[in-house]
Design an enzyme around this catalytic site. Structure first.
Site, short mmCIF file in Angstrom:
data_model
loop_
_atom_site.label_atom_id
_atom_site.label_comp_id
_atom_site.label_asym_id
_atom_site.label_seq_id
_atom_site.Cartn_x
_atom_site.Cartn_y
_atom_site.Cartn_z
N ASN A 9 99.48 39.37 -37.87
CA ASN A 9 98.28 38.69 -38.34
C ASN A 9 98.69 37.28 -38.78
OD1 ASN A 9 96.01 37.79 -39.69
ND2 ASN A 9 96.19 39.22 -41.40
N LYS A 11 96.80 35.02 -39.87
CA LYS A 11 95.90 34.48 -40.89
C LYS A 11 95.48 33.06 -40.48
CE LYS A 11 98.30 37.27 -44.25
NZ LYS A 11 98.40 37.62 -45.66
N HIS A 96 90.38 43.42 -43.97
CA HIS A 96 91.62 42.92 -44.59
C HIS A 96 91.33 42.62 -46.06
CE1 HIS A 96 95.08 40.41 -45.53
NE2 HIS A 96 95.68 40.94 -44.48
N GLU A 98 92.11 40.27 -47.89
CA GLU A 98 91.70 38.89 -48.16
C GLU A 98 90.20 38.71 -47.88
OE1 GLU A 98 94.72 36.95 -45.82
OE2 GLU A 98 96.21 37.74 -47.21
N GLU A 168 97.41 48.78 -46.43
CA GLU A 168 97.98 47.54 -46.95
C GLU A 168 97.76 47.48 -48.46
OE1 GLU A 168 98.55 44.46 -43.66
OE2 GLU A 168 96.63 44.08 -44.60
N GLY A 174 102.06 39.54 -48.87
CA GLY A 174 102.51 38.17 -49.10
C GLY A 174 103.27 37.97 -50.40
N SER A 213 104.51 42.78 -46.78
CA SER A 213 105.89 42.27 -46.88
C SER A 213 106.88 43.04 -46.02
CB SER A 213 106.33 42.23 -48.35
OG SER A 213 105.51 41.33 -49.08
C1 PEP Z 1 98.93 40.89 -43.96
O1 PEP Z 1 98.52 39.76 -43.99
O2 PEP Z 1 98.22 41.78 -43.52
C2 PEP Z 1 100.28 41.16 -44.47
C3 PEP Z 1 100.71 42.39 -44.50
O3 PEP Z 1 101.00 40.06 -44.90
P1 PEP Z 1 102.58 40.04 -45.30
O4 PEP Z 1 103.33 40.75 -44.20
O5 PEP Z 1 102.92 38.60 -45.37
O6 PEP Z 1 102.70 40.75 -46.59
#
Ligand code: PEP
Length: 253
Positions: A9, A11, A96, A98, A168, A174, A213
């Site tokens: 992703n 973003k 997601h 976000e 997630e 992040g 992460s």
């Molecule tokens: C994400 O944006 O779905 C995500 C898991 O980000 P990151 O791997 O940076 O934690």
């Protein structure tokens, strides 16, 4: 045997040059394996370009969002599911954290978007997960159950059969703070059991990705958990070397 997936992703990152370079580099660097789908989700404006560059490479392209309305109309700024299919997109991320936190997407909106995705011929990657406060209050499973149940009420077993789940934990996205393999496995098993209450076969074949992460040095251990079927990768998906090393860690179960 369950299929695996490693999805990136981006973003709100990228450019025309980045899209060309990243998709071409992945196409040459990564030997796409039978049973492990490689998915890249750029911002909407670069999707057509990514689809064109990915042709014949075995790389799949997905969107990060879609409108909750199915039919064309006066919805300034929105991108419809049928438009994503039209340009050769096969997948779309929905719910997601976000989008839930920054754009007010409720469980009902996420369920509606999931339905529109399915009706448009797209495979939705439905994101669920708890915040740190919710985890510390012992509410992780209840929060995730409510997120899943809202989707179940709209798409039913047939819809789930065409969908993918991504767990997630919001506190791991992040932040560099990944869930331990045991924490991930515990919630993945919970998600599978919640879906098994609807249909045991659907649940057994459901791909449940972990996101939060994931990096080249922790992917193998997380992906080796029995109910973890790959990953949804944010930051590390912006680096072709890291992303291809993460992909290499995924083996079909
Ligand atoms: C994400 O944006 O779905 C995500 C898991 O980000 P990151 O791997 O940076 O934690």
């Amino acid at each position: 045997m369950r299929q695996m997936m490693v999805a990136g992703n981006w973003k709100m990152h990228g450019s025309v040059a980045f899209t060309a370079d990243m998709v071409t580099t992945l196409a040459t660097k990564v030997a796409v394996k039978e049973g492990v789908t490689l998915l890249v989700c750029p911002p909407a404006v670069y999707l057509s370009q990514a689809v064109a560059v990915a042709t014949q490479s075995g790389i799949h392209i997905g969107a990060q969002n879609l409108a909750s309305i199915a039919a064309p109309g006066a919805y300034t700024g929105e991108v419809a599911g049928f438009m994503l299919s039209d340009i050769g997109c096969q997948y779309v991320i929905v719910g997601h954290s976000e989008r839930r936190a920054l754009y007010g997407e409720t469980n009902d909106v996420v369920a509606q978007k999931t339905k529109v995705a399915l009706d448009s011929g797209l495979t939705p990657l439905i994101c669920v997960g708890e915040t740190l406060d919710q985890r510390e209050a012992g509410q992780a499973e209840a929060v995730i159950a409510a997120q899943l149940d809202a989707v179940s009420a709209v798409i039913g077993v047939d819809g789930w059969e065409q969908s993918i789940v991504a767990y997630e934990p919001v506190w791991a996205i992040g932040t560099g703070r990944t869930a331990s393999p045991e924490q991930a496995q515990e919630i993945h098993a919970f998600i599978r059991s919640r879906l098994a209450a609807l249909d045991i076969n659907m649940a057994a074949s459901m791909k449940i990705l972990y996101g939060g992460s994931v990096k080249p040095d922790n992917a193998a251990l997380i992906f080796s958990q029995p109910d973890v079927d790959g990953g949804l990768i944010g930051g590390a998906a912006l680096n072709a070397d890291d992303f291809s090393r993460i992909y290499a860690c995924a083996q079909p179960k």
